[in-house]
Design a protein around this motif. Structure first.
Motif, PDB file in Angstrom:
ATOM      1  N   ARG C   2     -11.064  21.309 -10.558  1.00 52.07           N
ATOM      2  CA  ARG C   2     -11.500  20.031 -10.469  1.00 52.07           C
ATOM      3  C   ARG C   2     -10.468  19.055 -10.387  1.00 52.07           C
ATOM      4  O   ARG C   2      -9.676  18.825 -11.449  1.00 52.07           O
ATOM      5  N   LEU C  38      -3.285  18.569 -24.475  1.00 47.97           N
ATOM      6  CA  LEU C  38      -4.512  19.203 -24.092  1.00 47.97           C
ATOM      7  C   LEU C  38      -4.373  20.480 -23.462  1.00 47.97           C
ATOM      8  O   LEU C  38      -3.418  20.607 -22.562  1.00 47.97           O
ATOM      9  N   ARG C  39      -5.260  21.369 -23.643  1.00 49.24           N
ATOM     10  CA  ARG C  39      -5.307  22.540 -22.967  1.00 49.24           C
ATOM     11  C   ARG C  39      -6.311  22.418 -21.846  1.00 49.24           C
ATOM     12  O   ARG C  39      -7.443  22.750 -22.111  1.00 49.24           O
ATOM     13  N   LEU C  40      -5.646  22.163 -20.555  1.00 47.90           N
ATOM     14  CA  LEU C  40      -7.045  21.916 -19.603  1.00 47.90           C
ATOM     15  C   LEU C  40      -6.925  23.039 -18.485  1.00 47.90           C
ATOM     16  O   LEU C  40      -5.870  23.101 -17.719  1.00 47.90           O
ATOM     17  N   GLU C  41      -8.004  23.772 -18.135  1.00 46.56           N
ATOM     18  CA  GLU C  41      -8.080  24.836 -17.258  1.00 46.56           C
ATOM     19  C   GLU C  41      -8.528  24.634 -16.001  1.00 46.56           C
ATOM     20  O   GLU C  41      -9.602  23.717 -16.146  1.00 46.56           O
ATOM     21  N   ASP C  42      -8.056  24.668 -14.827  1.00 44.39           N
ATOM     22  CA  ASP C  42      -8.689  24.470 -13.613  1.00 44.39           C
ATOM     23  C   ASP C  42      -9.304  23.034 -13.336  1.00 44.39           C
ATOM     24  O   ASP C  42     -10.130  22.647 -12.966  1.00 44.39           O
ATOM     25  N   THR C  43      -8.223  22.271 -14.243  1.00 48.60           N
ATOM     26  CA  THR C  43      -8.353  20.788 -13.812  1.00 48.60           C
ATOM     27  C   THR C  43      -7.176  20.061 -13.420  1.00 48.60           C
ATOM     28  O   THR C  43      -5.932  20.396 -14.022  1.00 48.60           O
ATOM     29  N   ASN C 134      -9.940  13.241 -24.644  1.00 45.82           N
ATOM     30  CA  ASN C 134     -10.301  14.720 -24.527  1.00 45.82           C
ATOM     31  C   ASN C 134     -12.089  14.835 -24.105  1.00 45.82           C
ATOM     32  O   ASN C 134     -12.276  15.541 -23.000  1.00 45.82           O
ATOM     33  N   GLU C 135     -12.736  14.044 -24.683  1.00 39.83           N
ATOM     34  CA  GLU C 135     -14.178  13.872 -24.530  1.00 39.83           C
ATOM     35  C   GLU C 135     -14.365  13.571 -22.982  1.00 39.83           C
ATOM     36  O   GLU C 135     -15.260  13.891 -22.336  1.00 39.83           O
ATOM     37  N   ILE C 137     -12.421  13.417 -20.535  1.00 38.06           N
ATOM     38  CA  ILE C 137     -12.008  14.326 -19.239  1.00 38.06           C
ATOM     39  C   ILE C 137     -13.151  15.440 -19.137  1.00 38.06           C
ATOM     40  O   ILE C 137     -13.580  15.755 -18.225  1.00 38.06           O
ATOM     41  N   PHE C 138     -13.494  16.086 -20.462  1.00 36.96           N
ATOM     42  CA  PHE C 138     -14.650  17.118 -20.353  1.00 36.96           C
ATOM     43  C   PHE C 138     -15.754  16.443 -19.878  1.00 36.96           C
ATOM     44  O   PHE C 138     -16.665  17.084 -18.971  1.00 36.96           O
ATOM     45  N   ALA C 139     -16.271  15.177 -19.912  1.00 35.44           N
ATOM     46  CA  ALA C 139     -17.435  14.560 -19.566  1.00 35.44           C
ATOM     47  C   ALA C 139     -17.305  14.462 -17.992  1.00 35.44           C
ATOM     48  O   ALA C 139     -18.491  14.578 -17.497  1.00 35.44           O
TER      49      ALA C 139
ATOM     50  N   GLN D 131      -9.626  20.935 -29.942  1.00 34.38           N
ATOM     51  CA  GLN D 131      -9.929  20.585 -28.765  1.00 34.38           C
ATOM     52  C   GLN D 131     -11.109  20.981 -28.289  1.00 34.38           C
ATOM     53  O   GLN D 131     -12.175  20.544 -27.823  1.00 34.38           O
ATOM     54  N   HIS D 152     -11.298  24.344 -23.147  1.00 34.32           N
ATOM     55  CA  HIS D 152     -10.335  23.972 -22.183  1.00 34.32           C
ATOM     56  C   HIS D 152     -10.657  23.050 -21.173  1.00 34.32           C
ATOM     57  O   HIS D 152     -10.342  23.060 -20.018  1.00 34.32           O
TER      58      HIS D 152
END
Lengths: 185, 185, 185, 185
Positions: C2, C38-43, C134-135, C137-139, D131, D152
């Protein structure tokens, strides 16, 4: 500019969490991370990664290597730009054994030689690692030449200090005796 | 069990962020927070909140109060359970003025009296506050009786140390002279 | 994978402590620091530093620039590798004004466009900056296309949300009306 | 005021370091610590400590208990003050098994039911625990009713998501198939 050398030998201070195995393992480069969190003025820190093992597995051969490194670093006491203090990061379980060994081998220390470690790995949120490292680095500028263990706000000179396994800290030999007396009582 | 007393007088160390105003203001109870982050064995810490003001606004009256507190605490040098060290949290801007004041007033210190502060408030992520407090508490057990400033890995005894405003740290008087010489050169 | 874009415009989130002046000032590179935590996968996160000013000083010209950046990024809605969400870091004081402006200008949003900020600078130990980022980015992966403010566990869609200055958070317009009613009552 | 319930079942998220043994063990009260670090407005969080075991040791009986708790909490869907979302803290190893189980047992979810966990214990400095918890709490207000795993930066709805053990994260079933294809290729 005070020159001191940090010798890493391993121990709990460096334990790191292995996600795949779900366990703790030793990792080297943690010293650099810790130093980045300290603001040290007029101090030059040299780091020497000697070994990375649990001190429970230390042999006399390992202690001999540590002694060798200390000898090497303290070779030129009259040199004003030379090493003015040594901090040895060591597992807490046999730290005092190494302290006694160094006390026997080094007849007349010319600088403070400080052993320290951590009860909780630096990678844990609540860790005494950085505090003990900080105290030890500071101590190289305030203690008289000798062999010491520094941790948790205290400095104890060898010979004599031992690890109080119940409390997870280091104590003077006299305190050790009275603790035993209380328990037997 | 080493007894030491922590005297708070304010300063950057205690500055806290006011969300509504969007500025920094002084707040008292920070010392307790900092102590909770330190693992101190065989040390009893008493805390005395004397005042909470920016040291730029200190008057001789404030310094006199600090001196009065020190006198009160060091009243019984022969008492083995008495105060064995004092740490004074002070704004860094005029910390050395207070150090010189105490040096003049206290003819023969019987314990280490250590002034320290912080360049960055404790509430900031990257702060030297906890490091300096830690070094100062440790120093009460390793320095000879006298008046000192402790910060950033170093201890400097009064009279003489000054704040190096460029670097944001404290230096010995001799270093101060050579710094000026270099700049004029 | 993403793809989302983070647009920085300044605000409290970036305020940093200036040791010499003893005050808070804006600093840019903080977004990179936050992302590292932050640990963000597939982003895949693209960052765009548009401006760095307190939102109290925003003019319509600034809002127009922000709108221009959003238009540029959402140019190719059918492109599967294109931008799938936008997060705008904004000062909280006039964040809702920008939200209303974007709501008026962007007739039919094709992706979630999320405004967020912080009540306490990221440099402070206790800060809502990372949580809100974080919220947000998740959103971008869970909200329908539209203009939103995300913070403190909540998402509010424009038009309508306002800043509750007392509590230091954002609320839906209906809650705003009942709060006023209570106060007048 | 959005009401959500946090159900703890154990897992890596709660692993804590035992100084004496030098190993990691499960500890309960960590959820409260994590919540204290989040600034959540207009959200009421109830916490339910159901069990505290490594998910590798989960049996169908444990999953049945989790299902029972979910059923109990979602009993009154029309109640405006009732539970609006559930977050289940779960070990990552068999989290997806529990997800599939809940998907089969709960015919028509009326609220979002979110499973999450952590690859690194919350007690570690670098942990994804807070997170993921933060994202999951936020998600209860933005996802449609259903069973999900959130971590994540991503939300994946059941049935289908699996744990990618190499990367230590969760992926959609289609990504799983292509990963296998790549490896076999």
């Amino acid at each position: 500019m005070r020159q001191i050398t940090l010798i890493s030998t391993g121990g709990t201070i460096e334990k790191t969490y292995d996600e795949h195995a779900g366990t703790l393992m030793n990792r080297s480069s943690i010293v650099q991370e810790m130093l980045r969190l300290l603001r040290l003025e007029d101090t030059q820190i040299n780091t020497l990664q000697l070994m990375s093992k649990d001190s429970l597995n230390f042999t006399d051969s390992d202690r001999k290597r540590i002694f060798g490194a200390v000898e090497l670093l303290t070779g030129e006491p009259e040199d004003p730009t030379g090493c003015k203090g040594i901090v040895i990061l060591h597992g807490t379980d046999t730290l005092c054994d190494t302290g006694e060994y160094l006390y026997k081998e080094i007849k007349e220390p010319t600088i403070p030689i400080i052993l320290t470690g951590a009860m909780r790995p630096f990678e844990m949120k609540r860790s005494d690692a950085l505090q003990n490292l900080n105290e030890s680095i500071f101590a190289t500028g305030s203690l008289k030449p000798g062999i010491y263990v520094v941790a948790h706000g205290n400095a104890h000179q060898f010979p004599g200090p031992v690890k109080d396994r119940e409390r997870g800290t280091f104590i003077k030999p006299s305190e050790a005796r009275s603790t035993r007396r209380n328990r037997m009582g």
